[in-house]
Design an enzyme around this catalytic site. Structure first.
Site, PDB file in Angstrom:
ATOM      1  N   HIS A  34      -3.353 -19.929  -9.133  1.00 25.89           N
ATOM      2  CA  HIS A  34      -2.019 -19.432  -8.791  1.00 25.89           C
ATOM      3  C   HIS A  34      -1.354 -18.741  -9.979  1.00 25.89           C
ATOM      4  O   HIS A  34      -0.660 -17.736  -9.808  1.00 25.89           O
ATOM      5  CB  HIS A  34      -1.157 -20.604  -8.314  1.00 25.89           C
ATOM      6  CG  HIS A  34       0.206 -20.218  -7.843  1.00 25.89           C
ATOM      7  ND1 HIS A  34       0.424 -19.649  -6.611  1.00 25.89           N
ATOM      8  CD2 HIS A  34       1.422 -20.327  -8.429  1.00 25.89           C
ATOM      9  CE1 HIS A  34       1.722 -19.416  -6.460  1.00 25.89           C
ATOM     10  NE2 HIS A  34       2.345 -19.818  -7.547  1.00 25.89           N
ATOM     11  N   TYR A  37      -4.707 -16.045 -12.155  1.00 30.51           N
ATOM     12  CA  TYR A  37      -5.405 -14.955 -11.452  1.00 30.51           C
ATOM     13  C   TYR A  37      -6.842 -14.816 -11.964  1.00 30.51           C
ATOM     14  O   TYR A  37      -7.381 -13.715 -12.034  1.00 30.51           O
ATOM     15  CB  TYR A  37      -4.658 -13.632 -11.629  1.00 30.51           C
ATOM     16  CG  TYR A  37      -3.405 -13.499 -10.787  1.00 30.51           C
ATOM     17  CD1 TYR A  37      -3.276 -12.495  -9.843  1.00 30.51           C
ATOM     18  CD2 TYR A  37      -2.349 -14.385 -10.929  1.00 30.51           C
ATOM     19  CE1 TYR A  37      -2.136 -12.368  -9.068  1.00 30.51           C
ATOM     20  CE2 TYR A  37      -1.207 -14.277 -10.165  1.00 30.51           C
ATOM     21  CZ  TYR A  37      -1.101 -13.264  -9.237  1.00 30.51           C
ATOM     22  OH  TYR A  37       0.024 -13.156  -8.465  1.00 30.51           O
ATOM     23  N   LYS A  76      10.015  -6.748  -5.986  1.00 32.80           N
ATOM     24  CA  LYS A  76       8.823  -7.570  -6.175  1.00 32.80           C
ATOM     25  C   LYS A  76       8.592  -8.418  -4.935  1.00 32.80           C
ATOM     26  O   LYS A  76       9.545  -8.764  -4.227  1.00 32.80           O
ATOM     27  CB  LYS A  76       8.972  -8.462  -7.412  1.00 32.80           C
ATOM     28  CG  LYS A  76       7.667  -9.151  -7.816  1.00 32.80           C
ATOM     29  CD  LYS A  76       7.794  -9.961  -9.081  1.00 32.80           C
ATOM     30  CE  LYS A  76       6.463 -10.626  -9.421  1.00 32.80           C
ATOM     31  NZ  LYS A  76       6.583 -11.544 -10.566  1.00 32.80           N
ATOM     32  N   GLU A  78       6.589 -11.944  -3.277  1.00 31.21           N
ATOM     33  CA  GLU A  78       6.088 -13.274  -3.627  1.00 31.21           C
ATOM     34  C   GLU A  78       5.637 -13.978  -2.359  1.00 31.21           C
ATOM     35  O   GLU A  78       6.201 -13.773  -1.277  1.00 31.21           O
ATOM     36  CB  GLU A  78       7.190 -14.084  -4.315  1.00 31.21           C
ATOM     37  CG  GLU A  78       6.792 -15.480  -4.748  1.00 31.21           C
ATOM     38  CD  GLU A  78       5.687 -15.484  -5.790  1.00 31.21           C
ATOM     39  OE1 GLU A  78       4.516 -15.600  -5.361  1.00 31.21           O
ATOM     40  OE2 GLU A  78       5.975 -15.379  -6.987  1.00 31.21           O
ATOM     41  N   SER A  79       4.602 -14.796  -2.478  1.00 32.54           N
ATOM     42  CA  SER A  79       4.139 -15.610  -1.344  1.00 32.54           C
ATOM     43  C   SER A  79       4.526 -17.062  -1.568  1.00 32.54           C
ATOM     44  O   SER A  79       4.581 -17.532  -2.702  1.00 32.54           O
ATOM     45  CB  SER A  79       2.617 -15.492  -1.191  1.00 32.54           C
ATOM     46  OG  SER A  79       1.964 -15.986  -2.353  1.00 32.54           O
ATOM     47  N   HIS A  80       4.809 -17.752  -0.483  1.00 29.48           N
ATOM     48  CA  HIS A  80       5.057 -19.191  -0.534  1.00 29.48           C
ATOM     49  C   HIS A  80       4.385 -19.842   0.670  1.00 29.48           C
ATOM     50  O   HIS A  80       5.017 -20.542   1.467  1.00 29.48           O
ATOM     51  CB  HIS A  80       6.558 -19.486  -0.576  1.00 29.48           C
ATOM     52  CG  HIS A  80       6.967 -20.225  -1.807  1.00 29.48           C
ATOM     53  ND1 HIS A  80       7.850 -21.261  -1.816  1.00 29.48           N
ATOM     54  CD2 HIS A  80       6.569 -20.094  -3.103  1.00 29.48           C
ATOM     55  CE1 HIS A  80       8.005 -21.724  -3.040  1.00 29.48           C
ATOM     56  NE2 HIS A  80       7.237 -21.023  -3.842  1.00 29.48           N
TER      57      HIS A  80
END
Length: 693
Positions: A34, A37, A76, A78-80
């Site tokens: 996470h 990378y 930007k 972002e994933s959650h």
């Protein structure tokens, strides 16, 4: 996720000794997939990210794009996903909070949020529970913090029943002189501001770096506090010019923040954990290092400018502490009650080894011979699909007018349009798109489709695309087919960005999106940002009584991966639509030449020409008579003509317009014809009810 044997050996060699408990926690968090990378960065380096208007690209918390002289925009994504699968309300809310703080790091004022949401079928009870709570979490946080949710995209598929894809994008605006000025030097302070550290979100980054197997620990999910989030926005707005740099305390907690700051500025850091303000005094040093307590920022400030920052923090009643400073040398030191519990060289701290996994290509199922269905029934099925339906039940929960910057609101057009009051009628156009079915069938072509779809949405509204961010969401990279999906998706994004001359200035990769051993369909979301010189000329997806209706672009027999194929025939097969980058670039020029002279326009995408025309009728409340057989095409089947999802097309309405005239808007009945043959007839109000989610 535990460190591998090879990684542990690398750490021992780099330290010249056994790591302490705090150092193990540090590396476990910061070297997680996470944060580091490690399986993906080799490929991500291939993405084109530069252009004359890109001030700051990938590599820091948020990019900067110049949209007018001296005026920058930051955006930007972002994933959650993992947190939203376990605790959908807090998972979604903290995703929104985290992406807002990323935008704050460049001194920008957040002006808009977009969400890309992927759930299981709405009739499934578990999927509905996740869906309802994710939407509520986004709504509550965005509304309370005062940042409008202005658009997005929603997709429903069985793959996301237990593993939702929850993506949030934030857009911020900042004058050039208000960007934190940099020039970090030894002696500068690290001021931690926001909520006191506790054990919430403990190990969240490691949690997001493994698959879901059921019974996950809720403690790995952070808890949101929008009131504190709003206070941090106010502090940055007032004191942003006092500081040299701002860093979000997000994934990986202090471990990742300290490693990145030290690496970016090639300076050592001395950090006293026992001087950090906390809410849980029983927390051990290793827990404080990797805690992902929300609503926290690190401000880098010189000793002489510290009073300016402190005054703002006190004014807005934001708790803070000054536990660290930059020092000469190349090490990160963390102290705890007089003992040095972390002593790591910068090169090792930020040096997670790259991992390249085996790849296994596959071919999509061949498109079967398809019987021609009754068209009226097929039209009802496609237009009532959750993936085509209007999403009023979602966006009406969001306060999209807060701040009064939203010129084209959710549901009105193909993309959100935001007025920039700093520059008269100048505005931003922004849209995010994804199609997991396409990227499952052909990851490379599917990713390119996501890019051109978002690009076309921005163009049809009247924007000139400037930059993009992306989010790639796949299963475990340890599966050769999944890793191949990821690599192919990157290749598709690289090709699209280069051909369209739209740099990718940031992104997010989320791996291990699986439940009980089943990976999700690979999901590639692309958000494109553009500018429009006069927001009053933006195209909405609607027409007026008496307008002529025009179709631009050629319909081809491309139903592979289409909503029609899935909804009517129950099949997921074939190849996604081909991409003609020249045709997509041409749309920008065509729409710009007609800007201000059209009543409205919409692109042709999911659901095909039929869905685009029906959307215009429902949005307008005005019916139409349309002869679809006049539309430019090379297909011989009416179902393919209606439902093909070929790229490079849009529908326009006005007294005159680009493309081929196919009908006229009038009355309260929506009619679709082929020459003298009536194919479909519905009253607009009936059609509206049919197309509501």
């Amino acid at each position: 996720m535990a460190l591998t044997r090879q990684e542990l050996e690398l750490i021992r060699r780099g330290l010249g000794r056994e790591p302490t408990a705090a150092e193990l926690a540090f590396f476990t968090s910061h070297w997680s997939e996470h944060c580091s990378y490690k399986s993906t960065r080799r490929w991500l380096r291939e993405l084109p990210g530069s252009a004359p208007w890109v001030v700051r690209g990938r590599g820091t918390d948020a990019p900067l794009v110049e949209v007018a002289p001296g005026l920058y925009v930051s955006f930007k994504i972002e994933s959650h996903n993992h947190p939203s699968a376990v605790d959908p309300y807090n998972g979604a809310a903290t995703g929104v909070g985290g992406i807002i703080r990323d935008i704050l790091t460049v001194g920008a004022t957040p002006v808009a949020l977009l969400v890309n949401l992927h759930f299981g079928p709405p009739e499934d009870p578990h999927a509905r529970w996740i869906f309802s709570n994710v939407v509520k979490g986004i709504s509550d946080y965005g509304n309370r913090v005062g940042v409008p949710v202005v658009g997005g995209e929603t997709w429903f598929d069985e793959d996301f029943t237990y593993t939702p894809i929850v993506l949030a994008t934030c857009v911020g605006v900042v004058e050039a002189e208000a960007v934190p000025r940099g020039g970090v030097a030894p002696g500068d302070y690290l001021v931690v501001a926001g909520l006191g550290a506790d054990r919430s979100g403990l190990g969240g980054s490691a949690f997001a770096s493994k698959t879901l197997e059921g019974g996950e620990d809720l403690g790995a999910v952070q808890v949101a506090d929008p009131l504190m989030g709003k206070k941090l926005i106010d502090v940055v707005r007032e004191a942003g010019r006092c500081v040299k740099f701002i860093k979000d305390l997000g994934g990986g907690g202090l471990a990742t923040a300290l490693a990145e700051l030290s690496s970016w500025f090639s300076l050592g850091i001395e950090f006293h954990l026992d001087k950090l303000h906390v809410r849980d005094r029983a927390a051990a040093p290793e827990e404080l290092l990797i805690s992902e307590t929300q609503e926290r920022l690190i401000f880098v400030v010189s000793p002489q400018d510290l009073p300016c920052l402190e005054a703002a923090l006190r004014r807005y009643e934001v708790p803070y502490s000054i536990p660290g400073r930059f020092v000469e040398g190349g090490r990160v030191w963390v102290m705890w009650r007089g003992e040095r519990v972390v002593d790591i060289p910068i090169s090792l701290a930020d040096g997670a080894p790259e991992v390249l996994w085996p790849q296994e290509p596959y071919q999509p199922p061949e498109l079967p011979q398809l019987p021609e269905p009754p068209l009226e029934k097929a039209l009802d099925l496609v237009l009532s699909s959750p993936n085509v339906a209007k999403k009023e039940s979602i966006y009406m929960r969001f306060d999209f007018d807060v701040g009064v910057k939203t010129a084209v609101k959710p549901g009105e057009g193909d993309a959100a349009v935001l007025k920039l009051y700093q520059r008269g009628q100048l505005g931003l156009v922004v849209k995010g798109d994804a199609n997991p079915r396409y990227t499952f069938l052909d990851p490379r072509l599917g990713a390119a489709n996501a890019f051109v779809k978002a690009y076309r949405n921005v163009a049809v509204v009247g924007g000139v695309p400037l930059a993009a961010v992306d989010s790639i969401n796949v299963g475990s990279p340890e599966r050769p087919r999944v890793y191949w999906q990821f690599v192919q998706a990157v290749q598709g994004l690289r090709e699209a960005a280069a051909e369209l001359e739209v740099p990718i200035v940031g992104g997010k990769v989320s791996l291990y999106n699986e439940y009980m051993g089943r990976p999700v369909k690979p999901t590639v979301a692309v958000v494109v940002l553009g500018r429009i010189d006069d927001v009053s000329k933006a195209n909405r997806a609607m027409w007026r009584e008496g307008d002529r209706i025009f179709v631009w672009g050629v319909t081809r027999g491309e139903v592979g991966g289409s909503e029609y194929l899935k909804r009517v025939h129950g099949v997921v097969a074939g190849r996604p639509p081909a991409v003609d980058y020249g045709a997509e670039r041409k749309i920008v020029d065509v729409v710009q030449s007609w800007l201000g002279r059209l009543t409205g326009a919409t692109d042709v995408g999911v659901g095909g020409l039929a869905a685009a025309l029906a959307k215009m009728a429902v949005n307008s409340g005005v019916g139409a008579t349309v002869d679809v057989c006049r539309a430019p095409s090379d297909v011989g089947r009416l179902d393919f003509l209606l439902f093909s999802e070929s790229n490079g097309r849009f529908v326009a309405a006005g007294e005159e317009g680009p493309g081929v005239a196919v009908g006229e808007a009038h009355g309260d009945v929506f009619e679709v014809r082929c020459g003298g043959t009536l194919l479909y007839k519905r009253r607009v109000e009936e059609l509206r009810r049919l197309m509501l989610l």
